[in-house]
Design a protein around this motif. Structure first.
Motif, PDB file in Angstrom:
ATOM      1  N   LEU A 223      81.315  38.460  53.289  1.00  0.00           N
ATOM      2  CA  LEU A 223      82.464  37.896  52.582  1.00  0.00           C
ATOM      3  C   LEU A 223      83.329  39.055  52.103  1.00  0.00           C
ATOM      4  CD1 LEU A 223      83.935  35.541  50.942  1.00  0.00           C
ATOM      5  CD2 LEU A 223      82.407  36.175  49.070  1.00  0.00           C
ATOM      6  N   TYR A 224      84.636  38.962  52.337  1.00  0.00           N
ATOM      7  CA  TYR A 224      85.583  39.957  51.864  1.00  0.00           C
ATOM      8  C   TYR A 224      86.558  39.291  50.901  1.00  0.00           C
ATOM      9  CZ  TYR A 224      84.040  42.648  55.956  1.00  0.00           C
ATOM     10  OH  TYR A 224      83.290  43.319  56.892  1.00  0.00           O
ATOM     11  N   PHE A 225      86.988  40.015  49.864  1.00  0.00           N
ATOM     12  CA  PHE A 225      88.092  39.514  49.047  1.00  0.00           C
ATOM     13  C   PHE A 225      88.878  40.656  48.441  1.00  0.00           C
ATOM     14  CE2 PHE A 225      84.635  39.198  45.778  1.00  0.00           C
ATOM     15  CZ  PHE A 225      85.199  39.938  44.741  1.00  0.00           C
ATOM     16  N   SER A 226      90.116  40.345  48.048  1.00  0.00           N
ATOM     17  CA  SER A 226      91.028  41.338  47.492  1.00  0.00           C
ATOM     18  C   SER A 226      91.290  41.038  46.023  1.00  0.00           C
ATOM     19  CB  SER A 226      92.347  41.353  48.265  1.00  0.00           C
ATOM     20  OG  SER A 226      92.921  40.061  48.314  1.00  0.00           O
ATOM     21  N   LEU A 229      95.367  42.829  41.440  1.00  0.00           N
ATOM     22  CA  LEU A 229      95.759  43.640  40.288  1.00  0.00           C
ATOM     23  C   LEU A 229      94.900  44.892  40.134  1.00  0.00           C
ATOM     24  CD1 LEU A 229      96.656  40.918  37.629  1.00  0.00           C
ATOM     25  CD2 LEU A 229      98.219  42.384  38.913  1.00  0.00           C
ATOM     26  N   HIS A 230      93.590  44.739  40.197  1.00  0.00           N
ATOM     27  CA  HIS A 230      92.738  45.926  40.091  1.00  0.00           C
ATOM     28  C   HIS A 230      92.957  46.868  41.271  1.00  0.00           C
ATOM     29  CE1 HIS A 230      89.539  43.968  37.232  1.00  0.00           C
ATOM     30  NE2 HIS A 230      90.740  44.082  36.679  1.00  0.00           N
ATOM     31  N   GLY A 231      93.189  46.294  42.457  1.00  0.00           N
ATOM     32  CA  GLY A 231      93.532  47.125  43.608  1.00  0.00           C
ATOM     33  C   GLY A 231      92.432  47.348  44.622  1.00  0.00           C
ATOM     34  N   ASP A 232      91.287  46.696  44.481  1.00  0.00           N
ATOM     35  CA  ASP A 232      90.196  46.947  45.417  1.00  0.00           C
ATOM     36  C   ASP A 232      89.950  45.769  46.355  1.00  0.00           C
ATOM     37  OD1 ASP A 232      89.363  45.691  42.971  1.00  0.00           O
ATOM     38  OD2 ASP A 232      87.273  45.950  43.557  1.00  0.00           O
ATOM     39  N   VAL A 233      89.456  46.110  47.547  1.00  0.00           N
ATOM     40  CA  VAL A 233      88.948  45.134  48.507  1.00  0.00           C
ATOM     41  C   VAL A 233      87.430  45.271  48.511  1.00  0.00           C
ATOM     42  CG1 VAL A 233      88.907  44.400  50.917  1.00  0.00           C
ATOM     43  CG2 VAL A 233      91.025  45.287  49.922  1.00  0.00           C
ATOM     44  N   ARG A 234      86.738  44.141  48.432  1.00  0.00           N
ATOM     45  CA  ARG A 234      85.273  44.163  48.341  1.00  0.00           C
ATOM     46  C   ARG A 234      84.633  43.467  49.531  1.00  0.00           C
ATOM     47  NH1 ARG A 234      83.471  43.766  42.015  1.00  0.00           N
ATOM     48  NH2 ARG A 234      85.286  44.828  41.122  1.00  0.00           N
ATOM     49  N   GLN A 235      83.467  43.968  49.901  1.00  0.00           N
ATOM     50  CA  GLN A 235      82.656  43.375  50.958  1.00  0.00           C
ATOM     51  C   GLN A 235      81.295  42.995  50.367  1.00  0.00           C
ATOM     52  OE1 GLN A 235      80.811  46.054  53.773  1.00  0.00           O
ATOM     53  NE2 GLN A 235      81.268  44.690  55.491  1.00  0.00           N
ATOM     54  N   ARG A 283     102.776  57.523  48.813  1.00  0.00           N
ATOM     55  CA  ARG A 283     101.965  56.712  47.917  1.00  0.00           C
ATOM     56  C   ARG A 283     102.245  55.226  48.183  1.00  0.00           C
ATOM     57  NH1 ARG A 283     101.060  57.382  41.393  1.00  0.00           N
ATOM     58  NH2 ARG A 283     100.235  55.306  40.987  1.00  0.00           N
ATOM     59  N   ILE A 284     101.194  54.473  48.373  1.00  0.00           N
ATOM     60  CA  ILE A 284     101.327  53.059  48.714  1.00  0.00           C
ATOM     61  C   ILE A 284     101.438  52.236  47.432  1.00  0.00           C
ATOM     62  CG2 ILE A 284     100.296  51.100  49.929  1.00  0.00           C
ATOM     63  CD1 ILE A 284     101.177  53.444  51.708  1.00  0.00           C
ATOM     64  N   PRO A 285     102.568  51.540  47.229  1.00  0.00           N
ATOM     65  CA  PRO A 285     102.701  50.682  46.036  1.00  0.00           C
ATOM     66  C   PRO A 285     102.087  49.313  46.279  1.00  0.00           C
ATOM     67  CG  PRO A 285     104.738  50.662  47.269  1.00  0.00           C
ATOM     68  CD  PRO A 285     103.793  51.555  48.038  1.00  0.00           C
ATOM     69  N   GLY A 286     101.936  48.551  45.214  1.00  0.00           N
ATOM     70  CA  GLY A 286     101.377  47.202  45.352  1.00  0.00           C
ATOM     71  C   GLY A 286      99.857  47.229  45.366  1.00  0.00           C
ATOM     72  N   GLY A 287      99.278  46.058  45.569  1.00  0.00           N
ATOM     73  CA  GLY A 287      97.825  45.939  45.626  1.00  0.00           C
ATOM     74  C   GLY A 287      97.427  45.132  46.845  1.00  0.00           C
ATOM     75  N   PRO A 288      96.142  45.170  47.225  1.00  0.00           N
ATOM     76  CA  PRO A 288      95.692  44.443  48.414  1.00  0.00           C
ATOM     77  C   PRO A 288      95.807  42.940  48.206  1.00  0.00           C
ATOM     78  CG  PRO A 288      93.813  45.215  47.166  1.00  0.00           C
ATOM     79  CD  PRO A 288      95.029  45.792  46.510  1.00  0.00           C
ATOM     80  N   GLN A 289      96.378  42.246  49.190  1.00  0.00           N
ATOM     81  CA  GLN A 289      96.590  40.812  49.052  1.00  0.00           C
ATOM     82  C   GLN A 289      95.979  40.083  50.240  1.00  0.00           C
ATOM     83  OE1 GLN A 289      97.190  37.490  48.784  1.00  0.00           O
ATOM     84  NE2 GLN A 289      99.370  37.434  49.257  1.00  0.00           N
ATOM     85  N   MET A 290      96.777  39.723  51.260  1.00  0.00           N
ATOM     86  CA  MET A 290      96.225  38.963  52.378  1.00  0.00           C
ATOM     87  C   MET A 290      95.373  39.862  53.276  1.00  0.00           C
ATOM     88  SD  MET A 290      97.159  35.990  51.656  1.00  0.00           S
ATOM     89  CE  MET A 290      96.551  35.111  53.093  1.00  0.00           C
ATOM     90  N   LEU A 291      94.303  39.273  53.806  1.00  0.00           N
ATOM     91  CA  LEU A 291      93.342  40.007  54.620  1.00  0.00           C
ATOM     92  C   LEU A 291      93.186  39.342  55.983  1.00  0.00           C
ATOM     93  CD1 LEU A 291      90.476  40.313  51.961  1.00  0.00           C
ATOM     94  CD2 LEU A 291      92.279  41.997  52.423  1.00  0.00           C
ATOM     95  N   LEU A 295      88.222  40.420  65.386  1.00  0.00           N
ATOM     96  CA  LEU A 295      87.190  39.509  65.883  1.00  0.00           C
ATOM     97  C   LEU A 295      85.831  40.186  66.002  1.00  0.00           C
ATOM     98  CD1 LEU A 295      89.155  37.506  68.619  1.00  0.00           C
ATOM     99  CD2 LEU A 295      88.734  36.906  66.241  1.00  0.00           C
ATOM    100  N   ASP A 296      85.820  41.501  66.260  1.00  0.00           N
ATOM    101  CA  ASP A 296      84.542  42.203  66.349  1.00  0.00           C
ATOM    102  C   ASP A 296      84.027  42.653  64.986  1.00  0.00           C
ATOM    103  OD1 ASP A 296      86.194  44.310  65.716  1.00  0.00           O
ATOM    104  OD2 ASP A 296      85.957  45.356  67.621  1.00  0.00           O
ATOM    105  N   GLY A 297      84.795  42.375  63.918  1.00  0.00           N
ATOM    106  CA  GLY A 297      84.340  42.692  62.569  1.00  0.00           C
ATOM    107  C   GLY A 297      84.423  44.152  62.196  1.00  0.00           C
ATOM    108  N   ARG A 298      85.162  44.967  62.977  1.00  0.00           N
ATOM    109  CA  ARG A 298      85.184  46.407  62.732  1.00  0.00           C
ATOM    110  C   ARG A 298      86.422  46.888  61.987  1.00  0.00           C
ATOM    111  NH1 ARG A 298      83.703  49.435  68.212  1.00  0.00           N
ATOM    112  NH2 ARG A 298      83.736  51.203  66.756  1.00  0.00           N
ATOM    113  N   ARG A 299      87.492  46.098  61.993  1.00  0.00           N
ATOM    114  CA  ARG A 299      88.728  46.518  61.348  1.00  0.00           C
ATOM    115  C   ARG A 299      89.235  45.425  60.420  1.00  0.00           C
ATOM    116  NH1 ARG A 299      88.496  47.337  66.304  1.00  0.00           N
ATOM    117  NH2 ARG A 299      89.722  45.489  66.853  1.00  0.00           N
ATOM    118  N   LEU A 300      89.592  45.834  59.212  1.00  0.00           N
ATOM    119  CA  LEU A 300      90.131  44.893  58.229  1.00  0.00           C
ATOM    120  C   LEU A 300      91.587  45.259  57.965  1.00  0.00           C
ATOM    121  CD1 LEU A 300      89.260  42.549  56.247  1.00  0.00           C
ATOM    122  CD2 LEU A 300      89.094  44.318  54.503  1.00  0.00           C
ATOM    123  N   TYR A 301      92.480  44.293  58.149  1.00  0.00           N
ATOM    124  CA  TYR A 301      93.913  44.514  57.940  1.00  0.00           C
ATOM    125  C   TYR A 301      94.322  43.926  56.588  1.00  0.00           C
ATOM    126  CZ  TYR A 301      93.830  45.582  62.908  1.00  0.00           C
ATOM    127  OH  TYR A 301      93.543  46.132  64.133  1.00  0.00           O
TER     128      TYR A 301
END
Length: 320
Positions: A223-226, A229-235, A283-291, A295-301
């Motif tokens: 399970l992944y989520f963004s 506000l805090h700015g992290d993506v978790r697995q 420097r990247i502004p904003g925070g992680p939102q849509m994920l 299909l092979d589970g190797r790259r998360l956009y």
């Protein structure tokens, strides 16, 4: 915000997507009494089904638009009966269990002006998962996940026999597992809670993680989520769905990065504020939102924009 629906032909030649059709908002308003479309899914019938946040005036209303599979004309509402949820947002369905479950964000006319803490406690944000009978299209049951929790993205496990899944609650920063009980009804269980951070220099003394998107890998292992506000993506490892285990975390911007306007005074999870994300000197502004996961589970956009009024409020540098 426009309530338009765009149909894009990705099979056109040369191999570049082109606009095929625009469904005017007036058709949605008059035929369905709905507005503010959000999630689109293709049904087994070939029809396209789209959830909405509210009615044409911007009041909350949980409903669904049906489009014809060939002409993409508005056919009308998917839902039947007098009972409808007070709000809408995302949805997913599992025909083998005769169920569709939808979520609630809030009233569009409230959301459209940004986040105001004064709106909390007044019933302006969603708190329920709504259970529908898949065959009869009728609302059956509301699963309460807490006042002002704002449950957004919902995902069943990919296994078509699975009778469970997960939903991310934005303002409460919690993930709930929903499942089919032995008596055939549906129930919820909170399985993840992201602690808030005590801060200075922000609109509230405590900043929630603000979970805006979740997804499940195709093998139903992760399970992944963004946290926008805090700015992290978790697995999380969800081999045991009742007890997810955090196995990965990366910061993609956010509001608590070092050197910004927010000072973290108390943090249950981190020893120090994370460093800003810099890619090729920028420097990247904003925070992680849509994920989206490959299909092979190797790259998360990851994309960073949530909603224009909220982007301007929380990440003005991203807008600029």
């Amino acid at each position: 915000i426009s309530s338009r629906i765009y149909v894009v032909d990705v099979r056109s030649q040369p191999r570049e997507p082109r606009l095929h059709k625009v469904v005017n908002p007036e058709d949605v308003f008059w035929k369905c009494g709905l507005g503010y479309p959000h999630t689109a899914h293709c049904l087994g019938s070939g029809e396209i089904m789209i959830s909405t946040l509210g009615d044409p005036a911007g009041n909350g209303r949980g409903g669904f638009i049906l489009l014809d599979a060939e002409t993409f004309e508005v056919k009308g509402n998917w839902e039947k009966g007098d009972k409808v949820p007070p709000m809408g947002y995302d949805f997913w369905y599992q025909p083998r269990h005769n169920v569709l479950i939808s979520t609630e964000w809030g009233a569009p006319k409230i959301l459209g002006y940004g986040f105001d803490p004064k709106d909390l406690g007044k019933g302006r944000y969603g708190r329920c998962l709504n259970v529908w009978d898949w065959r009869s299209h009728r609302w059956l049951q509301a699963l309460d996940v807490g006042e002002d929790s704002a449950p957004l993205e919902i995902r069943f496990l990919h296994d078509p026999d699975a009778a469970q899944g997960f939903v991310g609650c934005t303002i409460s920063s919690a993930v709930h597992r929903f499942y089919k009980a032995q008596d055939g009804s549906w129930a919820v269980q909170k399985v993840i809670q992201v602690p808030g951070k005590k801060v200075q220099g922000w609109i509230l003394p405590e900043m929630p993680g603000f979970i805006t998107d979740i997804l499940i890998s195709l093998d139903d292992k992760f399970l992944y989520f963004s946290n926008w506000l805090h700015g992290d993506v978790r697995q999380y490892d969800i081999s045991d769905p009742e007890h997810p285990k955090l196995v990965g975390q990366v910061f993609v911007g956010g509001s608590i990065t070092r050197g910004g306007p927010v000072t973290v005074c108390e943090d249950e999870e981190l020893q120090s504020q994370p460093e800003p994300l810099v890619i090729q000197g920028k420097r990247i502004p904003g925070g992680p939102q849509m994920l989206q996961l490959s299909l092979d589970g190797r790259r998360l956009y990851v994309s960073t924009s949530l909603y224009s009024a909220w982007d301007r409020q929380f990440y003005p540098d991203m807008i600029r």
